[in-house]
Motif scaffolding. Sequence first.
Motif, PDB file in Angstrom:
ATOM      1  N   GLU A  62       0.825  -1.207   0.000  1.00  0.00           N
ATOM      2  CA  GLU A  62       0.000   0.000   0.000  1.00  0.00           C
ATOM      3  C   GLU A  62       0.860   1.258   0.000  1.00  0.00           C
ATOM      4  OE1 GLU A  62      -3.257   0.485  -0.409  1.00  0.00           O
ATOM      5  OE2 GLU A  62      -3.282  -1.661  -0.850  1.00  0.00           O
ATOM      6  N   PHE A  63       1.998   1.209   0.658  1.00  0.00           N
ATOM      7  CA  PHE A  63       2.900   2.357   0.699  1.00  0.00           C
ATOM      8  C   PHE A  63       3.425   2.679  -0.698  1.00  0.00           C
ATOM      9  CE2 PHE A  63       7.027   4.405   1.597  1.00  0.00           C
ATOM     10  CZ  PHE A  63       6.641   5.373   2.507  1.00  0.00           C
ATOM     11  N   ILE A  64       3.797   1.642  -1.430  1.00  0.00           N
ATOM     12  CA  ILE A  64       4.292   1.845  -2.797  1.00  0.00           C
ATOM     13  C   ILE A  64       3.169   2.325  -3.707  1.00  0.00           C
ATOM     14  CG2 ILE A  64       5.200   0.646  -4.833  1.00  0.00           C
ATOM     15  CD1 ILE A  64       6.831  -1.101  -2.886  1.00  0.00           C
ATOM     16  N   LEU A  65       1.981   1.773  -3.533  1.00  0.00           N
ATOM     17  CA  LEU A  65       0.841   2.194  -4.348  1.00  0.00           C
ATOM     18  C   LEU A  65       0.503   3.662  -4.088  1.00  0.00           C
ATOM     19  CD1 LEU A  65      -1.368   1.540  -6.363  1.00  0.00           C
ATOM     20  CD2 LEU A  65      -2.747   0.607  -4.490  1.00  0.00           C
ATOM     21  N   LEU A  66       0.549   4.049  -2.826  1.00  0.00           N
ATOM     22  CA  LEU A  66       0.292   5.446  -2.489  1.00  0.00           C
ATOM     23  C   LEU A  66       1.386   6.340  -3.071  1.00  0.00           C
ATOM     24  CD1 LEU A  66      -1.479   7.473  -1.010  1.00  0.00           C
ATOM     25  CD2 LEU A  66      -0.152   7.023   1.073  1.00  0.00           C
ATOM     26  N   GLY A  67       2.628   5.856  -3.021  1.00  0.00           N
ATOM     27  CA  GLY A  67       3.725   6.597  -3.636  1.00  0.00           C
ATOM     28  C   GLY A  67       3.504   6.808  -5.122  1.00  0.00           C
ATOM     29  N   LYS A  73       6.732   7.060  -6.577  1.00  0.00           N
ATOM     30  CA  LYS A  73       6.865   5.611  -6.487  1.00  0.00           C
ATOM     31  C   LYS A  73       8.305   5.189  -6.222  1.00  0.00           C
ATOM     32  CE  LYS A  73       5.875   1.264  -8.857  1.00  0.00           C
ATOM     33  NZ  LYS A  73       5.393   0.616 -10.114  1.00  0.00           N
ATOM     34  N   LYS A  74       9.256   5.793  -6.916  1.00  0.00           N
ATOM     35  CA  LYS A  74      10.658   5.411  -6.744  1.00  0.00           C
ATOM     36  C   LYS A  74      11.108   5.629  -5.305  1.00  0.00           C
ATOM     37  CE  LYS A  74      15.350   6.231  -8.449  1.00  0.00           C
ATOM     38  NZ  LYS A  74      16.203   7.016  -9.372  1.00  0.00           N
ATOM     39  N   GLU A  75      10.761   6.781  -4.739  1.00  0.00           N
ATOM     40  CA  GLU A  75      11.128   7.073  -3.351  1.00  0.00           C
ATOM     41  C   GLU A  75      10.492   6.076  -2.400  1.00  0.00           C
ATOM     42  OE1 GLU A  75      10.195   9.198  -5.625  1.00  0.00           O
ATOM     43  OE2 GLU A  75      11.063  11.204  -5.360  1.00  0.00           O
ATOM     44  N   ALA A  76       9.216   5.723  -2.665  1.00  0.00           N
ATOM     45  CA  ALA A  76       8.515   4.757  -1.816  1.00  0.00           C
ATOM     46  C   ALA A  76       9.184   3.387  -1.880  1.00  0.00           C
ATOM     47  CB  ALA A  76       7.050   4.659  -2.236  1.00  0.00           C
ATOM     48  N   GLU A  77       9.564   2.969  -3.079  1.00  0.00           N
ATOM     49  CA  GLU A  77      10.232   1.673  -3.250  1.00  0.00           C
ATOM     50  C   GLU A  77      11.572   1.645  -2.525  1.00  0.00           C
ATOM     51  OE1 GLU A  77       8.477   0.144  -7.557  1.00  0.00           O
ATOM     52  OE2 GLU A  77      10.261   1.434  -7.506  1.00  0.00           O
ATOM     53  N   GLU A  78      12.297   2.756  -2.557  1.00  0.00           N
ATOM     54  CA  GLU A  78      13.587   2.825  -1.881  1.00  0.00           C
ATOM     55  C   GLU A  78      13.415   2.724  -0.368  1.00  0.00           C
ATOM     56  OE1 GLU A  78      15.170   6.482  -3.323  1.00  0.00           O
ATOM     57  OE2 GLU A  78      15.973   5.599  -5.173  1.00  0.00           O
ATOM     58  N   ILE A  79      12.374   3.359   0.171  1.00  0.00           N
ATOM     59  CA  ILE A  79      12.100   3.293   1.607  1.00  0.00           C
ATOM     60  C   ILE A  79      11.751   1.858   2.008  1.00  0.00           C
ATOM     61  CG2 ILE A  79      10.453   3.980   3.404  1.00  0.00           C
ATOM     62  CD1 ILE A  79      10.358   6.746   2.021  1.00  0.00           C
ATOM     63  N   VAL A  80      10.900   1.209   1.228  1.00  0.00           N
ATOM     64  CA  VAL A  80      10.504  -0.168   1.523  1.00  0.00           C
ATOM     65  C   VAL A  80      11.722  -1.099   1.482  1.00  0.00           C
ATOM     66  CG1 VAL A  80       9.242  -2.178   0.621  1.00  0.00           C
ATOM     67  CG2 VAL A  80       8.104   0.050   0.810  1.00  0.00           C
TER      68      VAL A  80
END
Length: 211
Positions: A62-67, A73-80
């Motif tokens: 959900e975090f990546i989808l929200l990103g 999205k790229k920033e969210a994927e890096e955080i995950v």
Amino acid sequence: ARQKPRIGNILEINIEEVLRLHPDLILITPLTDPKSIKKMKELNLKLYLMPEIKTFEDLCREFILLGQILQKKKEAEEIVLSCKKRLELLKIKIPKPSPSAFIQIGINPLFAATGKSYIHDMITYAGGTNIAEMDARGIYSREKVIQVNPDHIFIVTMGDEPPETMNPWIHFAEMKAVKTGHVHFLDANTLCSPTPLTFTSSVEKILTLLL
């Protein structure tokens, strides 16, 4: 965040205040008041329903989808990815054998984090065993906790309630968790507003308490 205007809480929304702020996107949950959702749809406000999060993987997805929705999205994927690496590194520190734990998230009635919650995942990632994992409802009796006698008890604080008022276990000095000083308090602001970062930080804290 404390200086931001309040527009309500997880259940209720002040729609007049929402309209004044002109948001591009409004995040809602399955707990949000259906009447408020209906009103916001009638006003053509853009809504995104955040589904119930039951696992760390749910949270990451959900975090990546929200990103993606926010064009981050790229920033969210890096955080995950960073969080997953931190959790992987914790594996060498996990205690053996696995200590048992009870996670109290409500006092009246006594309510436990069951196997169908991301808080259960936190305990598991930290190497603990949740005694309420198989419980279907989460409403737990004090007598059952005393009978199982877990190694650790985690109490999730609620609002401005003093921690001592949420600790019924001090009266049971023969319980292992009480006798060994393993009754711990966890901050609800961090625990109950999950992101991959707060999830990982909570696991790291819980692991230090289990050791």
